[in-house]
Structures are given as structure tokens and as C-alpha cells.
Design an enzyme around this catalytic site. Sequence first.
Site, short mmCIF file in Angstrom:
data_model
loop_
_atom_site.label_atom_id
_atom_site.label_comp_id
_atom_site.label_asym_id
_atom_site.label_seq_id
_atom_site.Cartn_x
_atom_site.Cartn_y
_atom_site.Cartn_z
N GLN A 102 0.85 -1.20 0.00
CA GLN A 102 0.00 0.00 0.00
C GLN A 102 0.88 1.24 0.00
O GLN A 102 0.39 2.35 -0.09
CB GLN A 102 -0.86 0.02 1.27
CG GLN A 102 -1.79 -1.15 1.38
CD GLN A 102 -2.38 -1.23 2.79
OE1 GLN A 102 -3.32 -0.52 3.12
NE2 GLN A 102 -1.83 -2.08 3.62
N ASN A 103 2.20 1.03 0.17
CA ASN A 103 3.10 2.18 0.29
C ASN A 103 3.44 2.74 -1.09
O ASN A 103 3.43 2.03 -2.09
CB ASN A 103 4.38 1.78 1.02
CG ASN A 103 4.09 1.36 2.44
OD1 ASN A 103 3.02 1.67 2.96
ND2 ASN A 103 5.01 0.66 3.07
N HIS A 120 -1.32 1.36 -4.37
CA HIS A 120 -1.67 2.78 -4.37
C HIS A 120 -0.72 3.60 -5.25
O HIS A 120 -0.53 4.79 -5.01
CB HIS A 120 -1.66 3.32 -2.93
CG HIS A 120 -2.77 2.75 -2.09
ND1 HIS A 120 -2.74 2.68 -0.72
CD2 HIS A 120 -3.97 2.22 -2.45
CE1 HIS A 120 -3.86 2.13 -0.27
NE2 HIS A 120 -4.62 1.83 -1.30
N CYS A 149 5.77 21.13 -16.16
CA CYS A 149 6.34 20.47 -17.34
C CYS A 149 6.72 21.54 -18.36
O CYS A 149 6.26 22.68 -18.27
CB CYS A 149 5.23 19.57 -17.88
SG CYS A 149 5.53 18.78 -19.45
N CYS A 151 5.59 21.88 -21.13
CA CYS A 151 4.36 22.28 -21.84
C CYS A 151 3.53 23.24 -20.99
O CYS A 151 2.51 23.75 -21.44
CB CYS A 151 3.52 21.06 -22.21
SG CYS A 151 2.47 20.46 -20.87
N GLY A 188 2.95 -4.36 9.02
CA GLY A 188 2.85 -2.90 9.21
C GLY A 188 1.65 -2.25 8.58
O GLY A 188 1.75 -1.13 8.09
N THR A 189 0.52 -2.94 8.60
CA THR A 189 -0.69 -2.27 8.12
C THR A 189 -1.77 -2.32 9.19
O THR A 189 -1.92 -3.33 9.88
CB THR A 189 -1.20 -2.87 6.78
OG1 THR A 189 -2.47 -2.25 6.47
CG2 THR A 189 -1.37 -4.37 6.81
N ASN A 214 3.28 -6.74 13.50
CA ASN A 214 2.85 -5.39 13.86
C ASN A 214 3.11 -5.20 15.36
O ASN A 214 2.87 -6.12 16.13
CB ASN A 214 1.35 -5.23 13.56
CG ASN A 214 0.92 -3.78 13.42
OD1 ASN A 214 1.18 -2.97 14.29
ND2 ASN A 214 0.27 -3.47 12.32
N PRO A 215 3.58 -4.01 15.77
CA PRO A 215 3.78 -3.81 17.22
C PRO A 215 2.46 -3.64 17.98
O PRO A 215 2.44 -3.80 19.19
CB PRO A 215 4.61 -2.52 17.29
CG PRO A 215 4.39 -1.83 15.99
CD PRO A 215 4.07 -2.87 14.97
P1 NAD Z 1 -1.47 3.00 8.78
O1 NAD Z 1 -0.70 4.26 8.94
O2 NAD Z 1 -2.94 3.04 8.84
O3 NAD Z 1 -1.00 1.97 9.91
C1 NAD Z 1 0.35 1.72 10.18
C2 NAD Z 1 0.46 0.40 10.92
O4 NAD Z 1 1.83 0.12 11.08
C3 NAD Z 1 -0.17 0.41 12.31
O5 NAD Z 1 -0.95 -0.76 12.48
C4 NAD Z 1 1.04 0.40 13.25
O6 NAD Z 1 0.79 -0.30 14.46
C5 NAD Z 1 2.07 -0.31 12.40
N1 NAD Z 1 3.46 0.02 12.72
C6 NAD Z 1 3.98 1.14 13.29
N2 NAD Z 1 5.31 1.04 13.40
C7 NAD Z 1 5.66 -0.17 12.88
C8 NAD Z 1 6.90 -0.86 12.70
N3 NAD Z 1 8.06 -0.31 13.08
N4 NAD Z 1 6.87 -2.10 12.14
C9 NAD Z 1 5.70 -2.67 11.75
N5 NAD Z 1 4.51 -2.06 11.89
C10 NAD Z 1 4.48 -0.83 12.45
O7 NAD Z 1 -0.92 2.33 7.47
P2 NAD Z 1 -1.65 1.54 6.32
O8 NAD Z 1 -2.46 0.42 6.86
O9 NAD Z 1 -0.59 1.24 5.32
O10 NAD Z 1 -2.68 2.58 5.68
C11 NAD Z 1 -2.28 3.89 5.40
C12 NAD Z 1 -2.40 4.33 3.96
O11 NAD Z 1 -1.54 5.46 3.82
C13 NAD Z 1 -1.88 3.31 2.99
O12 NAD Z 1 -2.90 3.14 2.10
C14 NAD Z 1 -0.66 3.98 2.29
O13 NAD Z 1 -0.92 4.10 0.91
C15 NAD Z 1 -0.59 5.37 2.79
N6 NAD Z 1 0.73 5.76 3.37
C16 NAD Z 1 1.90 5.33 2.79
C17 NAD Z 1 3.13 5.66 3.34
C18 NAD Z 1 4.40 5.17 2.69
O14 NAD Z 1 4.43 5.01 1.47
N7 NAD Z 1 5.46 4.86 3.45
C19 NAD Z 1 3.18 6.43 4.51
C20 NAD Z 1 1.96 6.87 5.07
C21 NAD Z 1 0.75 6.52 4.48
ZN ZN Z 2 3.32 18.50 -20.09
#
Ligand code: NAD
Ligand code: ZN
Length: 244
Positions: A102-103, A120, A149, A151, A188-189, A214-215
Site C-alpha cells: 500500500q506504500n 496505491h 512540465c 508544456c 505494518g498495516t 505489527n507492534p
Molecule cells: P497505517 O498508517 O494506517 O497503519 C500503520 C500500521 O503500522 C499500524 O498498524 C502500526 O501499528 C504499524 N506500525 C507502526 N510502526 C511499525 C513498525 N516499526 N513495524 C511494523 N509495523 C508498524 O498504514 P496503512 O495500513 O498502510 O494505511 C495507510 C495508507 O496510507 C496506505 O494506504 C498507504 O498508501 C498510505 N501511506 C503510505 C506511506 C508510505 O508510502 N510509506 C506512509 C503513510 C501513508
Molecule cells: Zn506536459
Amino acid sequence: MDSLIENAVIKIKNSRHTTALTGAGISVESGIPPFRGAGSLWEKYDPMKYAEISYFLKHPEEVWKVFLSDMKDTLVKAKPNKGHLGLAELEKRGFLANIITQNIDGLHQKAGNTDVIEFHGSFARFYCLECQNRKKVEEIDLTKLPPRCSCGGIFRPDCVFFGEMIPPESLSRANTEASQCDVILVVGTSAVVQPAASIPVTAKTGGACVIEINPSPTPLTNTVADITLTGNAGDVMTKILEKL
Ligand code: NAD
Ligand code: ZN
């Protein structure tokens, strides 16, 4: 905890096809704030405003100044941590087929994973709203905002804003992977953002073992997850690799 790690390792070793679903938590140890909780983006900005597509299209200069330039600074500096590197090592050793993430930070690719399904989209790529001209994040010049850009069109990140669809090919591949895998690592979600949150449920329904890292507890803990490894992604991945 050690016996839980051992159980997880046995499942991974016996699996014919393992996938992973990752969220913002895996990148916390790389200095990228998650969406929810302490120090999160949510506390700093109103995401329903700044990460919403119609607001961006109406106020691109404001969104670039307040939100996107800050994101770009954070993301270009970020390096993969032990969590990302651990998943890359799993792939290298033949234990992981791919990652559904999702990152938008591109850190799985930087760590060395070769098959990353970007649910995403990605902040590593940008395109012009007018002519679709594409640029890498490093090539985006922030001296004048919003970046334009040649353009005259404004650049936007190639990631999914609120109000936009998940890229259909990512959605369909993620569903296929989830329904066909034997093991899914959910790292980590918070498992609350749909439709990504339903991926572990699809996997479970298809008979897969769901291993959560997950923590903090999530809606998957003690429900959909078969094994919950409580801890930071980096520490838990290191322990898994030691025992594999
Ligand atoms: P979220 O922010 O909703 O949840 C983060 C989760 O990670 C929590 O459950 C938390 O307990 C856990 N966490 C915290 N520290 C951790 C660690 N050190 N190791 C493992 N887990 C840990 O995240 P989500 O569920 O991914 O949803 C957020 C949305 O936001 C996603 O859809 C994403 O696209 C976007 N997002 C992306 C980024 C990125 O690309 N790095 C950053 C912020 C948000
Ligand atoms: Zn352009």
C-alpha cells in the site's frame, strides 16, 4: 514469541507460494511517518483535504506547498530498513514470490524485491496533468511551486489520491495472489483502509495461513491472523531470517 517465530518459519518453509501485504508501518523505521497514530501525517495535515484528488486539482499550488514538497523531501531521503531488506532476502532465498504494497515510497524496489504490486501507485514517478510527460521523483524541481512540465502543465505524483480508483491491474493481481497463496505475511498495516484491508481475508478464505507482523493489535489480530508476531518489522524479520 520464539515459538511463534518458529511456527511462522515452518509455515513459510512448507509454503509453495508466499506473498506479503505491506503498509505504512514497514517504512516507519526508515523515517517515513505512518498515516495514523503518534507522529503521523494525519496529525500534521488534514489528509481528506490534501490527499484528495478534487482538492489537488482545484488548488495544486497550495497542495504542493503544504503537503507534496514535504513528502518529496522525506521520501527521496528514505532508505530501506531491516524490514524491507528482510523481505528482499526472503525473495532471494526463494521463500517469497511477490509483495503487494500500500506504500508509495518505492522502498521495496530499493531493497531489491523484483515483483512489487503497487496498490496505491508510487511517489517515485510523476506525470504532467496536460501531456502525460513522465519524470522520476529526483527530476522534479521544487524551486518554483507547483512544478511544471515544459508544456506548462502541472506535475502530479503517480499515486492514488483519495477519490481515485485503485489501478485495475494491481487490484486484480493482488486478488489473484491473495486467493492462490499458501502464506501471506501482513506487515505494518492497520488493515482498515479498503480495499487493501480485505486482501488478508481473501487469502484466509482461500486457505492461506495469515502471519501478521505489527507492534500493535489490528482488526486482524486474533480474528483473521493465524499467527501474530508482535514487534517492529525490522526486528521480527531479522528473527525470521535467523531461523529460516
Ligand atoms: P497505517 O498508517 O494506517 O497503519 C500503520 C500500521 O503500522 C499500524 O498498524 C502500526 O501499528 C504499524 N506500525 C507502526 N510502526 C511499525 C513498525 N516499526 N513495524 C511494523 N509495523 C508498524 O498504514 P496503512 O495500513 O498502510 O494505511 C495507510 C495508507 O496510507 C496506505 O494506504 C498507504 O498508501 C498510505 N501511506 C503510505 C506511506 C508510505 O508510502 N510509506 C506512509 C503513510 C501513508
Ligand atoms: Zn506536459
